[in-house]
Scaffold this active site. Structure first.
Site, PDB file in Angstrom:
ATOM      1  N   ASP A  39      -1.288  -0.918   5.582  1.00  0.00           N
ATOM      2  CA  ASP A  39      -1.289  -0.252   6.914  1.00  0.00           C
ATOM      3  C   ASP A  39      -2.195  -1.290   7.854  1.00  0.00           C
ATOM      4  OD1 ASP A  39       0.472   1.571   6.168  1.00  0.00           O
ATOM      5  OD2 ASP A  39      -1.196   2.977   5.632  1.00  0.00           O
ATOM      6  N   ASP A  55      -4.786  -0.367   9.379  1.00  0.00           N
ATOM      7  CA  ASP A  55      -6.048   0.566   9.816  1.00  0.00           C
ATOM      8  C   ASP A  55      -7.040   0.138   8.778  1.00  0.00           C
ATOM      9  OD1 ASP A  55      -5.314   1.511   7.456  1.00  0.00           O
ATOM     10  OD2 ASP A  55      -4.442   3.362   8.248  1.00  0.00           O
ATOM     11  N   GLU A  91       0.845  -1.235   0.018  1.00  0.00           N
ATOM     12  CA  GLU A  91      -0.073   0.124   0.102  1.00  0.00           C
ATOM     13  C   GLU A  91       0.817   1.190   0.023  1.00  0.00           C
ATOM     14  OE1 GLU A  91      -2.419   0.350   3.290  1.00  0.00           O
ATOM     15  OE2 GLU A  91      -3.294   2.430   2.739  1.00  0.00           O
ATOM     16  N   ASP A  94      -8.268   1.769   6.426  1.00  0.00           N
ATOM     17  CA  ASP A  94      -7.966   1.791   4.804  1.00  0.00           C
ATOM     18  C   ASP A  94      -7.556   0.492   4.258  1.00  0.00           C
ATOM     19  OD1 ASP A  94      -9.248   4.116   4.042  1.00  0.00           O
ATOM     20  OD2 ASP A  94      -7.715   5.522   4.728  1.00  0.00           O
TER      21      ASP A  94
END
Ligand code: 1YM
Length: 638
Positions: free
Chosen positions: A501, A503, A428, A505
């Site tokens: 990541d 998280d 990412e 997203d």
């Protein structure tokens, strides 16, 4: 006394039997995780289902209690309550002797799939408490066990009743199943499937803790199953259904086409799912390919006298349930998990039943036949166009030179030529991509940075993929084709690893990529080649150096043992780590932890991807409300 001796020997054998189950639970139920714990429920429920299949009872009720125990009840004849030759009651023998079943009172005991038979005693051995209540012969009888199958109170009459049936309650042993809970959703999914296969049965599931309940009853059996699979999709045919017995094999098939690009075939043998297919699926596929090619030829729908449709073409947009009943003496299963039917007779029987019935249907329903064939012909053309495009890329054709260039710029290739050992990291963001490129094992690790969110492929066609730069790069990097043409053996990588990541997203990018692989490179998942990297959430710096922590739970544990000065850092994303840190914690095979993406249940995966990634908002909201634990949010706010 000789009698007493044999009795004692018998008891010792029983304890040894149940002890063996406790020593190696995996051998009996597969594993001691959540999945294994649910296996206990399936064992008990299968006994109820067998009773219903044999023609007794029509109702099953499952209750998930607040204390973690579970109850399964049916309205069959009730487990036999007579005395067994050993001097014990039949229920005591059934629930304490391994592989009991079939040797009591009535010899005609049949198992639904020919795969069960471990049953009640295994569940008892792995429970800290079990209680069986039987309604039979005008009485209510009960027996209780504790601590892995020890009799707490032998069978006794506790009341009178005109009803019949069996109620089993058990509490899985916490020592064996650590941190496991029963899942209302998992149990519902499996029970719904059983209700589709056994039309006219009613199955209720009640979660007393969360006040949830579900009730499944389908008059139309597998026809309703296919309708359920296609809920929210645009159908281009009605559900085609046929049920025919040939050479003592019963073939029951329901199938329907939608305008989507996916194929979804689920098969069952004697009501047990065959996740890896087998001869019945092969027969079905050959049958439909032949029927459509015959029809297309008779009606001159294909150009060129040698032209024909491939299996993949006539299965595009097809949802189907194949349910066959095979007599026990013909049953053969293959594969590690015995999820593949091997019976050779099933292939020819299913093929001819499918071919004949489908041919008849197509002749009777011209309009439907034409719309399905039009779709198949389009699929064939798209497939040929995509293959030509790929061949040109391989040959370095001018039209695709720019594509090659884009790929060359973004992809940092691995130098090694042992493809099975090579790994492709999908990273990412360009900054983490840069770090990964600079610190990696150049021989085996390739890096492809992804810019933000990739296309949601739930509704995409192969053409849409070719039009999307990011996914095209991914397709070319892996180099093994797409959709029906995909061949995992041609993959340039043995592992494809999604690295995002930790998280919201990042999770979104993961599910978007998994959707892509699920729709267009499914064998990559089936072969266990798709992984998710798990970057650490925290680092702790002490006087002794730096260490990494993967989860919040681990951090709490570690904090208890920390002394002196220390500094905790929470990583918000891959970009916050230094390049060497990223390699060491997340990419280095010596330290990293990869999650393998697996596809244990294609039907549930299909439904879930459709619900989560499709364009209808309401079912998604409903699923999230039922299944997502919002208390987790607290952790994010810290
Ligand atoms: C909640 C679990 O076990 N139901 C159940 C089990 C049996 C019978 C009926 C049954 C079977 C037969 C005759 C037979 C079992 N019987 C045996 C055994 N529900 C649940 N309901 N009468 C009753 O198959 O002949 C094992 S299970 F071995 F005794 F026959």
């Amino acid at each position: 006394m000789a009698n007493k001796n044999t009795y004692d020997e018998h008891s010792i054998k029983i304890l040894e039997g149940l002890e063996a189950v406790r020593k190696r639970p995996g051998m009996y139920i597969g594993s001691t995780d959540k999945r294994g714990m649910h296996h206990l429920v399936w064992e008990i429920v299968d006994n109820s289902i067998d009773e219903i299949i044999n023609g007794y009872g029509d109702h099953i009720k499952i209750l998930l209690h607040k204390d973690g125990s579970i109850t399964v009840a049916d309205n069959g004849r009730g487990v036999p309550i007579g005395m067994h030759e050993s001097g014990k009651s039949t229920p005591e023998v059934i629930y304490t002797v391994l592989h009991a079943g079939g040797k009591f009172e009535n010899a005609g005991y049949k198992v639904s799939g020919g795969l069960h038979g471990v049953g009640g005693s295994v569940v008892n051995a792995l429970s800290s408490f079990m209680e069986v209540t039987i309604y039979r012969e005008g009485k209510i009888s009960q027996i209780k066990f504790k601590d892995g199958g020890k009799v707490e109170s032998p069978l006794k009459t506790i009341g009178e009743s005109k009803k019949t049936g069996t109620i089993v309650t058990f509490l899985p042993d916490k020592e064996i199943f650590k941190n496991c809970n029963f899942s209302f959703t998992t149990i519902c999914e499996r029970m719904q499937e059983s209700a589709f296969l056994l039309s006219n049965v009613t199955i209720e599931v009640i979660d007393e803790e969360d006040n949830l309940s579900a009730k499944y009853h389908y008059e139309n059996g597998i026809i309703s199953f296919v309708e359920y699979m296609n809920e929210g999709k645009n159908a281009i045919s009605k559900v085609i259904h046929f049920d025919q017995t040939k050479n003592s094999i019963e073939v029951d098939i329901a199938m329907q086409y939608t305008d989507s690009y996916n194929e979804q075939i689920l098969s069952f043998v004697n009501n047990v799912k065959t996740s890896d297919g087998g001869t019945h699926e092969v027969g079905f596929k050959t049958g439909i390919t032949k029927a459509f090619n015959d029809y297309a030829k008779t009606n001159s729908l294909l150009k060129g006298k040698d032209a024909s449709l491939d299996g993949g073409d006539v299965r595009e947009g097809l949802s189907a349930i194949i349910s066959v009943k095979i007599p026990e003496e013909l049953l053969q299963f293959e594969g590690q998990t015995k999820g593949k039917l091997g019976t050779p007779e099933a292939r020819s029987v299913v093929e001819s039943v499918t071919y004949e019935n489908l041919k008849f249907f197509l002749e009777e329903n011209k309009e439907t036949a034409l719309s399905i064939l039009e779709k198949a012909v389009k699929s064939k053309q798209a497939r040929e166009a995509a293959r030509k495009a790929r061949e040109q890329v391989r040959k370095g054709g001018s039209k695709n030179a720019s594509k090659e260039r884009i790929l060359a710029e973004k992809l940092a290739k691995a130098t090694g030529k042992d493809y099975a050992k090579n790994e492709l990291f999908l990273v990412e963001g360009d900054s983490a991509g840069g770090s990964a490129k600079s610190h990696r094992n150049r021989e085996t690790q390739a890096i492809l940075p992804l810019r933000g969110k990739v296309l949601n492929c739930e509704k995409a066609s192969a053409k849409d993929i070719e039009a999307n730069a990011e996914l095209r790069q991914l397709e070319y990097a892996i180099g093994a084709g797409l959709g029906a043409d995909f061949d995992y053996r041609e993959s340039n990588y043995g592992k494809v690893i999604i690295m995002t990541d930790a998280d919201v997203d990042g999770s979104h990018i993961q599910i978007l990529l998994i959707t892509f692989f699920y729709r267009f490179m499914r064998p990559l998942i089936e072969q266990g080649m798709l992984y998710i990297a798990t970057p650490p959430l925290y680092s702790i710096e002490t006087s002794k150096g730096k260490e990494y922590i993967a989860t919040d739970e681990e951090l709490e544990e570690r904090k208890k043992t920390l002394k002196g000065n220390y500094k905790i850092q929470r990583f918000k994303g891959l970009g916050e780590m230094d390049a060497d840190e990223l390699y060491e914690t997340t990419m280095d095979p010596a330290n990293r932890r990869l999650l393998r993406v697996n596809l244990t249940d294609a039907a549930i995966a299909e439904k879930r991807i459709h619900v989560l990634m499709g364009d209808e908002v309401a079912p998604r909201k409903e699923w999230i409300n039922e299944n997502v634990d919002f208390t987790l949010e607290d952790d994010f706010r810290k």
